[in-house]
Motif scaffolding. Structure first.
Motif, PDB file in Angstrom:
ATOM      1  N   UNK A  71       1.002  14.827 -10.844  1.00  0.00           N
ATOM      2  CA  UNK A  71       0.080  14.584  -9.729  1.00  0.00           C
ATOM      3  C   UNK A  71       0.836  14.220  -8.459  1.00  0.00           C
ATOM      4  N   UNK A  72       1.899  13.439  -8.608  1.00  0.00           N
ATOM      5  CA  UNK A  72       2.711  13.106  -7.442  1.00  0.00           C
ATOM      6  C   UNK A  72       3.317  14.367  -6.828  1.00  0.00           C
ATOM      7  N   UNK A  73       3.780  15.279  -7.669  1.00  0.00           N
ATOM      8  CA  UNK A  73       4.370  16.518  -7.170  1.00  0.00           C
ATOM      9  C   UNK A  73       3.316  17.431  -6.537  1.00  0.00           C
ATOM     10  N   UNK A 165      -3.471  11.561  -3.442  1.00  0.00           N
ATOM     11  CA  UNK A 165      -3.058  12.164  -4.702  1.00  0.00           C
ATOM     12  C   UNK A 165      -1.581  11.890  -4.978  1.00  0.00           C
ATOM     13  N   UNK A 166      -0.771  12.035  -3.955  1.00  0.00           N
ATOM     14  CA  UNK A 166       0.654  11.741  -4.086  1.00  0.00           C
ATOM     15  C   UNK A 166       0.867  10.267  -4.413  1.00  0.00           C
ATOM     16  N   UNK A 171       1.971   5.937  -8.067  1.00  0.00           N
ATOM     17  CA  UNK A 171       1.575   4.617  -8.558  1.00  0.00           C
ATOM     18  C   UNK A 171       1.369   4.611 -10.060  1.00  0.00           C
ATOM     19  N   UNK A 172       0.734   5.664 -10.587  1.00  0.00           N
ATOM     20  CA  UNK A 172       0.517   5.761 -12.033  1.00  0.00           C
ATOM     21  C   UNK A 172       1.835   5.937 -12.770  1.00  0.00           C
TER      22      UNK A 172
END
Length: 212
Positions: A71-73, A165-166, A171-172
């Motif tokens: 999700x970060x990507x 989203x990033x 964070x997750x």
């Protein structure tokens, strides 16, 4: 007259590197990440009294690691495109949705195999997990939105959503190092909810802060 005005306005312009925006966003992300590491440790330690112990040798830890980083990507791919006046990009958001559906499918099959045991869904931390993920992603979201105020997104809400989203994915990802839950259904539901809440917060803040 008009040509003369255009000439005067453009006479002092300096060339800008084609990747200047990407570097600007990457720098903001790096600053946010550096703030997040001590911040996350402090927040999680104060919230639960002691840090969670990550399941370093467990296969589910690798699943959490990859799931959250994806999700970060996706957010990192979407932020530069959506920060432009003509910015349009869909595949990172579509891919994020498909990954959630895949995780929910795998989690449901795993849960079914466990006779629908509620601990597989709720774990020990379901009621705090999404909020802690959002809190952990807050520094990255804040720094990104500050950096993006210098840009001119076509849709401030969508640009903020991408930043969220990033930030939520990052964070997750950080939170996963403190989390002792090891159920796929737990990750698919509560981790995804935490990332979604951060993305929605980014969209709401972006609508206000990124307007130009």
């Amino acid at each position: 007259m008009t040509d003369d005005l255009i000439t005067r306005l453009s006479s002092d312009l300096a060339p800008v590197s084609p990747r200047a925006m990407e570097r600007h966003i990457a720098l903001a992300l790096a600053i946010g990440a550096l703030i997040t590491l001590p911040y996350a440790w402090l927040v999680l330690d104060l919230w639960i009294g002691r840090p969670f112990v990550p399941l370093w040798g467990d296969g589910m830890f690798a699943m959490k690691f990859g799931y959250t980083l994806a999700f970060a990507l996706f957010g990192f791919a979407a932020v530069p495109a959506l920060s432009r006046p003509d910015g349009r990009i869909r595949w990172p958001l579509v891919a994020a949705g498909l990954v959630v559906l895949l995780a929910l499918g795998l989690g449901t099959m795993n849960w079914m195999g466990g006779d629908w045991a509620m601990p597989m869904l709720m774990g020990q931390t379901a009621m705090v997990c999404p909020w802690l993920i959002t809190l952990t992603g807050l520094p990255v979201l804040t720094v990104l939105l500050i950096a993006m105020r210098r840009l001119a997104p076509r849709s401030p809400s969508m640009a903020g959503l991408a930043a969220g989203l990033l930030a939520g994915g990052f964070g997750a990802w950080v939170y996963a190092f403190f989390c002792g839950e090891n159920s796929m259904m737990f990750i698919a539901v509560w981790y995804s909810l935490g990332i979604a809440l951060t993305a929605l917060a980014g969209a709401a803040l972006g609508r206000i802060l990124l307007r130009w």
